[in-house]
Design a protein around this motif. Structure first.
Motif, PDB file in Angstrom:
ATOM      1  N   ASP A   2      20.846  33.619  -6.370  1.00  0.00           N
ATOM      2  CA  ASP A   2      21.013  34.223  -5.357  1.00  0.00           C
ATOM      3  C   ASP A   2      20.785  33.917  -4.119  1.00  0.00           C
ATOM      4  OD1 ASP A   2      21.092  36.405  -7.028  1.00  0.00           O
ATOM      5  OD2 ASP A   2      19.126  36.625  -7.505  1.00  0.00           O
ATOM      6  N   SER A   3      19.820  32.540  -3.631  1.00  0.00           N
ATOM      7  CA  SER A   3      19.301  31.968  -2.453  1.00  0.00           C
ATOM      8  C   SER A   3      20.324  31.308  -1.741  1.00  0.00           C
ATOM      9  CB  SER A   3      17.669  31.179  -2.851  1.00  0.00           C
ATOM     10  OG  SER A   3      18.746  29.549  -3.747  1.00  0.00           O
TER      11      SER A   3
ATOM     12  N   ASN B 297      16.650  41.875   5.167  1.00  0.00           N
ATOM     13  CA  ASN B 297      16.087  41.083   4.053  1.00  0.00           C
ATOM     14  C   ASN B 297      15.176  41.943   3.243  1.00  0.00           C
ATOM     15  OD1 ASN B 297      16.315  38.112   4.657  1.00  0.00           O
ATOM     16  ND2 ASN B 297      14.656  37.811   6.955  1.00  0.00           N
TER      17      ASN B 297
ATOM     18  N   PRO C  99      16.801  44.497  -3.485  1.00  0.00           N
ATOM     19  CA  PRO C  99      17.555  43.526  -4.271  1.00  0.00           C
ATOM     20  C   PRO C  99      18.674  44.153  -4.941  1.00  0.00           C
ATOM     21  CG  PRO C  99      15.475  43.617  -4.427  1.00  0.00           C
ATOM     22  CD  PRO C  99      15.238  44.648  -3.887  1.00  0.00           C
TER      23      PRO C  99
ATOM     24  N   LEU D 207      22.750  43.397  -4.066  1.00  0.00           N
ATOM     25  CA  LEU D 207      22.977  41.206  -4.370  1.00  0.00           C
ATOM     26  C   LEU D 207      22.622  41.384  -5.437  1.00  0.00           C
ATOM     27  CD1 LEU D 207      23.529  38.727  -4.068  1.00  0.00           C
ATOM     28  CD2 LEU D 207      21.397  38.235  -4.817  1.00  0.00           C
TER      29      LEU D 207
END
Length: 268
Positions: A51-52, A247, A251, A254
């Motif tokens: 994910d990062s 940000n 979630p 994603l």
């Protein structure tokens, strides 16, 4: 061979200053797999990312600009409606460009992109030119003085840029591609410039998996960049968003993008 570079449209600089069968499972595009350099890249492509790693690449390409004079570029820029592409130039390259546009349409879930019948119907205009005519074409678009600056600083093989409004919605894009530098250069330029004309115009050398890195050449729409474009065109990512606002997006965005990219590429 020189890595293709971009130079944003002067409208972009001025602003800074002041589907196809979505239910089907697709595999990596094979339309150009007979080109050995593309086929080899597809065979060895990295397809698994944390994910990062995905978020880092998204933030680095969706914000900022490769060529930047002044003003704010700390906002999401994207089309907020249908994207229609018209190409002017050599017939065989126009046919290949149509396949590229169809491939992008199939792999970005919430992007309505297709070829246009006429130039008047298009908000993305692609100029297909011979390499010997590239500098003259750049001068037509940008003026002779800026064309000299582009040539001396970037020595481009292809260019793209866009005009955005006060809401950071892209209204029009221009792409210049050379048709006679070989098939790999054409496909590499066409994918990169078309995708950058949709919003992720910032290049970064710190992300090794994206075509938006001047040290990386692909020639096709790789999995990592599919993650980036699907994030950008998710309806929960809106034009004008700041990094902080992005940000704060749940979630689930994603997660949904992961599900889609896995499906269209038949990934585990």
């Amino acid at each position: 061979m020189r890595t293709p570079r971009r130079f944003p449209h002067p409208w972009t600089l001025a602003a800074a200053l002041g589907a196809v069968a979505f239910g089907e499972i697709l595999v990596p595009c094979t339309a150009f797999a007979d080109i050995p350099s593309i086929a080899q890249r597809q065979r060895t492509e990295k397809k698994s990312f944390t994910d990062s790693e995905i978020v880092e690449g998204f933030l680095k390409t969706a914000f900022g600009a490769e060529y930047h004079l002044a003003g704010r570029v700390d906002r999401i820029r994207k089309y907020d409606g249908p994207v229609r592409v018209f190409a002017d130039g050599r017939a065989d390259r126009k046919a290949q460009l149509s396949k590229i546009v169809a491939d992008i349409a199939a792999r970005v879930q919430h992007l309505d992109i297709a070829m246009a019948e006429t130039n008047d119907d298009a908000n993305v205009q692609v100029k297909l030119v011979r390499d010997r005519d590239l500098q003259r074409t750049i001068a037509t678009f940008y003026g002779s003085e800026r064309a000299k600056e582009i040539r001396s600083s970037l020595d481009p093989q292809c260019l793209s840029g866009f005009r955005k409004n006060e809401k950071f919605e892209i209204e029009h894009s221009d792409v210049i591609l050379t048709v006679d530098n070989g098939d790999f250069v054409f496909f590499d330029c066409a994918y990169e410039e078309l995708l950058q004309s949709l919003g992720p115009i910032n290049d970064t050398e710190s992300v090794p998996w994206t075509m938006f890195n001047d040290n990386v050449s692909m020639g096709y729409f790789d999995v990592y960049d599919q993650y980036l474009l699907n994030l950008l065109y998710d309806p929960r990512i809106k034009p004008g968003m700041t990094v902080q606002e992005v940000n704060e997006v749940p979630p689930g965005v994603l997660a949904d993008v992961r599900t889609w990219v896995r499906k269209v590429n038949n990934l585990p």
